[in-house]
Design a protein around this motif. Structure first.
Motif, short mmCIF file in Angstrom:
data_model
loop_
_atom_site.label_atom_id
_atom_site.label_comp_id
_atom_site.label_asym_id
_atom_site.label_seq_id
_atom_site.Cartn_x
_atom_site.Cartn_y
_atom_site.Cartn_z
N HIS A 228 -19.20 -42.89 -5.83
CA HIS A 228 -19.82 -44.14 -5.41
C HIS A 228 -18.94 -45.37 -5.59
CE1 HIS A 228 -24.34 -43.00 -5.08
NE2 HIS A 228 -23.55 -42.09 -4.55
N GLY B 117 -22.30 -59.35 -1.97
CA GLY B 117 -23.44 -58.99 -2.82
C GLY B 117 -23.82 -60.18 -3.68
N SER B 118 -23.84 -59.98 -5.00
CA SER B 118 -24.19 -61.07 -5.92
C SER B 118 -23.00 -61.95 -6.26
CB SER B 118 -24.79 -60.49 -7.21
OG SER B 118 -23.85 -59.63 -7.84
N GLU C 160 -26.30 -52.52 -1.49
CA GLU C 160 -25.19 -53.38 -1.06
C GLU C 160 -23.98 -52.56 -0.64
OE1 GLU C 160 -26.31 -57.24 -3.88
OE2 GLU C 160 -24.93 -55.70 -4.61
N LYS C 161 -23.74 -51.45 -1.31
CA LYS C 161 -22.63 -50.57 -0.90
C LYS C 161 -22.88 -50.03 0.51
CE LYS C 161 -21.21 -49.09 -5.52
NZ LYS C 161 -21.16 -47.97 -6.50
N LEU D 100 -21.35 -53.82 -6.72
CA LEU D 100 -22.41 -53.81 -5.72
C LEU D 100 -23.49 -52.81 -6.10
CD1 LEU D 100 -20.32 -53.82 -2.40
CD2 LEU D 100 -21.33 -55.77 -3.58
N SER D 101 -24.72 -53.12 -5.75
CA SER D 101 -25.81 -52.16 -5.90
C SER D 101 -25.65 -51.07 -4.83
CB SER D 101 -27.16 -52.87 -5.73
OG SER D 101 -27.31 -53.30 -4.37
N GLU D 102 -26.44 -50.03 -4.93
CA GLU D 102 -26.36 -48.96 -3.94
C GLU D 102 -26.69 -49.48 -2.54
OE1 GLU D 102 -25.21 -45.65 -4.73
OE2 GLU D 102 -24.61 -47.04 -6.30
N GLN E 31 -19.28 -58.81 -10.11
CA GLN E 31 -20.31 -57.81 -10.38
C GLN E 31 -20.22 -56.67 -9.37
OE1 GLN E 31 -22.22 -57.98 -13.05
NE2 GLN E 31 -21.28 -59.95 -13.58
#
Length: 234
Positions: free
Chosen positions: A200, A27-28, A170-171, A166-168, A164
């Protein structure tokens, strides 16, 4: 008992087979992954301090660094400090004979003077001998609960990265990556279904994937929504 990759300690610590750089979805956090790969190869900074909330992947990356080192024929050890505090700080002895030392969850020794002094001395020995060091924690050095000022200062010297979450989206990609590496065909709509029905956190999502992988192998079934509902009781 033997800690993976060659150190004799009074406990068994095993690296997870799936904790590798290749199956970590950054991810980031791509810069962190790059820095760790360089550290293991010996072409980057020799000390990295990683921190972040539970489930963001600190433990995964520290274990992955040990697997990577092993692949290069280097000696490495992964030590989860929360499991070691019941033993003696003598565990630090001899680690300077390795190529890479990874200490996880160092906040667990916060306020335990013998352990903190031992880590301070170990840090200096590793630095003097050119041994690479990666430390994982739940917070930055100044907020980790460590009390020894000189130790906090030393741990603030090298590269420090906050992992950081993960965003949704990215998950979803991370789930599909893990499924693909297991030989599972996880369609995007099915992955979205899992995200809708599960806690999540990545730890929980990957445990669910473990369960579904085993069930899929046993039943010789693809991962479909009806099959997942049956297995998970949803």
């Amino acid at each position: 008992m033997t800690v993976e990759l060659g150190i004799q300690l009074p406990l068994g610590v095993q690296l997870r087979d799936d904790a590798t750089f290749d199956n970590f979805f950054p991810g980031s956090n791509a810069q962190i992954l790059f820095a760790l790969r360089r550290l293991v190869k010996g072409t980057g900074e020799p000390f990295i301090y990683l921190w972040g909330q539970a489930g963001v992947g600190c433990s995964h990356l520290l274990q992955a660094a040990c697997h990577e080192a092993d692949g290069y024929g280097l000696s490495a050890v992964y030590l989860p400090m929360e499991e070691l505090v019941e033993y003696s700080p003598e565990i630090y002895e001899g680690l300077e004979g390795l190529d890479l030392v990874c200490l996880d969850n160092v906040q667990a020794i916060g306020g335990k003077r013998e352990w903190e002094v031992g880590l301070f001395d170990l840090y200096n020995r590793l630095k003097d001998d050119g041994v690479r060091l990666v430390i994982g924690a739940s917070a930055a050095p100044s907020k980790s609960g460590l009390k020894l000022p000189d130790l906090v200062s030393r741990l603030s010297w090298g590269l420090s990265y906050q992992l950081q979450p993960l965003s949704e989206a990215e998950k979803l990609s991370a789930l599909q990556l893990r499924a693909n590496q297991r030989g599972l065909d996880l369609h995007e709509d099915v992955a979205r279904y899992l995200l809708q029905r599960c806690d999540h956190s990545m730890n929980h999502l990957l445990k669910v994937l473990d369960t579904l992988d085993e069930a899929s192998l046993t039943a010789q079934r693809r991962l479909t929504k009806p099959f997942i509902r049956d297995v998970m009781g949803w």
